[in-house]
Design a protein around this motif. Structure first.
Motif, PDB file in Angstrom:
ATOM      1  N   ALA A 153     -12.919  10.019  -4.836  1.00 51.68           N
ATOM      2  CA  ALA A 153     -11.513   9.638  -5.025  1.00 51.68           C
ATOM      3  C   ALA A 153     -10.991   8.892  -3.809  1.00 51.68           C
ATOM      4  CB  ALA A 153     -10.667  10.884  -5.297  1.00 51.68           C
ATOM      5  N   LEU A 154     -11.368   9.334  -2.622  1.00 56.21           N
ATOM      6  CA  LEU A 154     -10.949   8.650  -1.391  1.00 56.21           C
ATOM      7  C   LEU A 154     -11.554   7.255  -1.328  1.00 56.21           C
ATOM      8  CD1 LEU A 154      -9.480   8.646   1.335  1.00 56.21           C
ATOM      9  CD2 LEU A 154     -11.513   9.770   2.314  1.00 56.21           C
ATOM     10  N   ALA A 155     -12.823   7.133  -1.659  1.00 54.98           N
ATOM     11  CA  ALA A 155     -13.484   5.819  -1.649  1.00 54.98           C
ATOM     12  C   ALA A 155     -12.835   4.873  -2.665  1.00 54.98           C
ATOM     13  CB  ALA A 155     -14.978   5.969  -1.932  1.00 54.98           C
ATOM     14  N   ALA A 156     -12.523   5.395  -3.841  1.00 57.51           N
ATOM     15  CA  ALA A 156     -11.878   4.568  -4.866  1.00 57.51           C
ATOM     16  C   ALA A 156     -10.500   4.117  -4.402  1.00 57.51           C
ATOM     17  CB  ALA A 156     -11.773   5.341  -6.184  1.00 57.51           C
ATOM     18  N   GLU A 157      -9.767   5.024  -3.758  1.00 56.82           N
ATOM     19  CA  GLU A 157      -8.434   4.685  -3.258  1.00 56.82           C
ATOM     20  C   GLU A 157      -8.531   3.595  -2.188  1.00 56.82           C
ATOM     21  OE1 GLU A 157      -4.249   5.436  -3.556  1.00 56.82           O
ATOM     22  OE2 GLU A 157      -5.954   5.923  -4.803  1.00 56.82           O
ATOM     23  N   MET A 158      -9.517   3.720  -1.323  1.00 58.83           N
ATOM     24  CA  MET A 158      -9.702   2.717  -0.262  1.00 58.83           C
ATOM     25  C   MET A 158     -10.066   1.356  -0.857  1.00 58.83           C
ATOM     26  SD  MET A 158      -8.832   3.998   2.510  1.00 58.83           S
ATOM     27  CE  MET A 158      -8.461   5.593   3.176  1.00 58.83           C
ATOM     28  N   GLN A 159     -10.835   1.353  -1.935  1.00 53.59           N
ATOM     29  CA  GLN A 159     -11.161   0.081  -2.604  1.00 53.59           C
ATOM     30  C   GLN A 159      -9.904  -0.574  -3.159  1.00 53.59           C
ATOM     31  OE1 GLN A 159     -14.177   1.254  -5.464  1.00 53.59           O
ATOM     32  NE2 GLN A 159     -15.767   0.276  -4.210  1.00 53.59           N
ATOM     33  N   VAL A 160      -9.036   0.229  -3.754  1.00 54.35           N
ATOM     34  CA  VAL A 160      -7.787  -0.312  -4.293  1.00 54.35           C
ATOM     35  C   VAL A 160      -6.918  -0.839  -3.156  1.00 54.35           C
ATOM     36  CG1 VAL A 160      -5.648   0.244  -5.516  1.00 54.35           C
ATOM     37  CG2 VAL A 160      -7.817   1.159  -6.343  1.00 54.35           C
ATOM     38  N   LEU A 161      -6.823  -0.079  -2.066  1.00 52.35           N
ATOM     39  CA  LEU A 161      -6.034  -0.540  -0.924  1.00 52.35           C
ATOM     40  C   LEU A 161      -6.606  -1.826  -0.336  1.00 52.35           C
ATOM     41  CD1 LEU A 161      -5.270   2.890   0.778  1.00 52.35           C
ATOM     42  CD2 LEU A 161      -3.685   1.440  -0.503  1.00 52.35           C
ATOM     43  N   GLU A 162      -7.923  -1.932  -0.302  1.00 53.66           N
ATOM     44  CA  GLU A 162      -8.554  -3.163   0.185  1.00 53.66           C
ATOM     45  C   GLU A 162      -8.217  -4.338  -0.732  1.00 53.66           C
ATOM     46  OE1 GLU A 162     -10.475  -5.851   2.472  1.00 53.66           O
ATOM     47  OE2 GLU A 162     -10.147  -3.763   3.013  1.00 53.66           O
ATOM     48  N   ALA A 163      -8.237  -4.115  -2.045  1.00 52.01           N
ATOM     49  CA  ALA A 163      -7.873  -5.176  -2.997  1.00 52.01           C
ATOM     50  C   ALA A 163      -6.423  -5.606  -2.799  1.00 52.01           C
ATOM     51  CB  ALA A 163      -8.107  -4.705  -4.436  1.00 52.01           C
ATOM     52  N   LEU A 164      -5.550  -4.628  -2.561  1.00 51.44           N
ATOM     53  CA  LEU A 164      -4.143  -4.952  -2.310  1.00 51.44           C
ATOM     54  C   LEU A 164      -3.987  -5.737  -1.010  1.00 51.44           C
ATOM     55  CD1 LEU A 164      -2.413  -1.635  -3.374  1.00 51.44           C
ATOM     56  CD2 LEU A 164      -2.146  -3.865  -4.460  1.00 51.44           C
ATOM     57  N   LEU A 165      -4.717  -5.333   0.010  1.00 50.13           N
ATOM     58  CA  LEU A 165      -4.659  -6.024   1.290  1.00 50.13           C
ATOM     59  C   LEU A 165      -5.167  -7.459   1.151  1.00 50.13           C
ATOM     60  CD1 LEU A 165      -3.986  -5.822   4.275  1.00 50.13           C
ATOM     61  CD2 LEU A 165      -6.260  -4.875   4.663  1.00 50.13           C
ATOM     62  N   GLN A 166      -6.247  -7.645   0.439  1.00 49.39           N
ATOM     63  CA  GLN A 166      -6.764  -9.001   0.219  1.00 49.39           C
ATOM     64  C   GLN A 166      -5.745  -9.843  -0.550  1.00 49.39           C
ATOM     65  OE1 GLN A 166     -10.549  -8.686  -1.713  1.00 49.39           O
ATOM     66  NE2 GLN A 166     -11.573  -7.905   0.116  1.00 49.39           N
ATOM     67  N   ARG A 167      -5.130  -9.242  -1.538  1.00 51.16           N
ATOM     68  CA  ARG A 167      -4.115  -9.967  -2.316  1.00 51.16           C
ATOM     69  C   ARG A 167      -2.937 -10.348  -1.421  1.00 51.16           C
ATOM     70  NH1 ARG A 167      -2.984  -9.579  -8.205  1.00 51.16           N
ATOM     71  NH2 ARG A 167      -0.870 -10.307  -8.486  1.00 51.16           N
ATOM     72  N   PHE A 168      -2.511  -9.415  -0.561  1.00 49.24           N
ATOM     73  CA  PHE A 168      -1.409  -9.663   0.359  1.00 49.24           C
ATOM     74  C   PHE A 168      -1.745 -10.802   1.315  1.00 49.24           C
ATOM     75  CE2 PHE A 168       0.487  -8.742   4.556  1.00 49.24           C
ATOM     76  CZ  PHE A 168       1.828  -8.854   4.228  1.00 49.24           C
ATOM     77  N   ARG A 169      -2.971 -10.807   1.799  1.00 49.72           N
ATOM     78  CA  ARG A 169      -3.415 -11.845   2.738  1.00 49.72           C
ATOM     79  C   ARG A 169      -3.761 -13.156   2.058  1.00 49.72           C
ATOM     80  NH1 ARG A 169      -7.288  -7.974   6.316  1.00 49.72           N
ATOM     81  NH2 ARG A 169      -5.670  -7.140   7.688  1.00 49.72           N
ATOM     82  N   GLY A 170      -3.834 -13.113   0.723  1.00 45.05           N
ATOM     83  CA  GLY A 170      -4.172 -14.318  -0.007  1.00 45.05           C
ATOM     84  C   GLY A 170      -5.643 -14.631  -0.004  1.00 45.05           C
TER      85      GLY A 170
END
Length: 112
Positions: free
Chosen positions: A88-105
């Motif tokens: 669950a922690l790994a999955a959450e970190m993947q989602v946060l990474e996707a959000l961060l990439q989206r934020f950074r463009g």
């Protein structure tokens, strides 16, 4: 994670994990392997009641395992992250990474 490319990655955040105290607890337990109540309380600057409530939520979800015992004459509660908690922690970190990439463009829907 969602397989529909049109859905925003934030929709994949897990409510049980994403709450900041529970995310912090899982992260600390992932690093420490096993921690007692006073260590978690001190590390995350939580009250007894707040820590206990969040640990109960995580335990009911099967993300941490709590054991009670004694260290000398003092009662102790230890917490350990479970394999499900690590996933669950790994999955959450993947989602946060996707959000961060989206934020950074820089993600799949980014402009760079």
């Amino acid at each position: 994670m969602s397989t529909d490319p049109g859905l925003h990655p934030a929709l994949d955040l897990d409510d049980a994990v994403h709450q900041k105290t529970r995310l912090a607890l899982l992260t600390v337990l992932d690093e420490a392997e096993r921690a007692d109540f006073p260590y978690l309380k001190r590390t995350l600057a939580l009250t007894d009641g707040n820590l206990g409530r969040h640990l109960d939520v995580l335990a009911k979800q099967g993300l941490v395992e709590l054991t009670k015992g004694y260290e000398g004459r003092r009662p102790r509660t230890w917490a350990v992250i479970t394999p499900a908690g690590r996933r669950a922690l790994a999955a959450e970190m993947q989602v946060l990474e996707a959000l961060l990439q989206r934020f950074r463009g820089t993600g799949p829907t980014g402009t760079t």
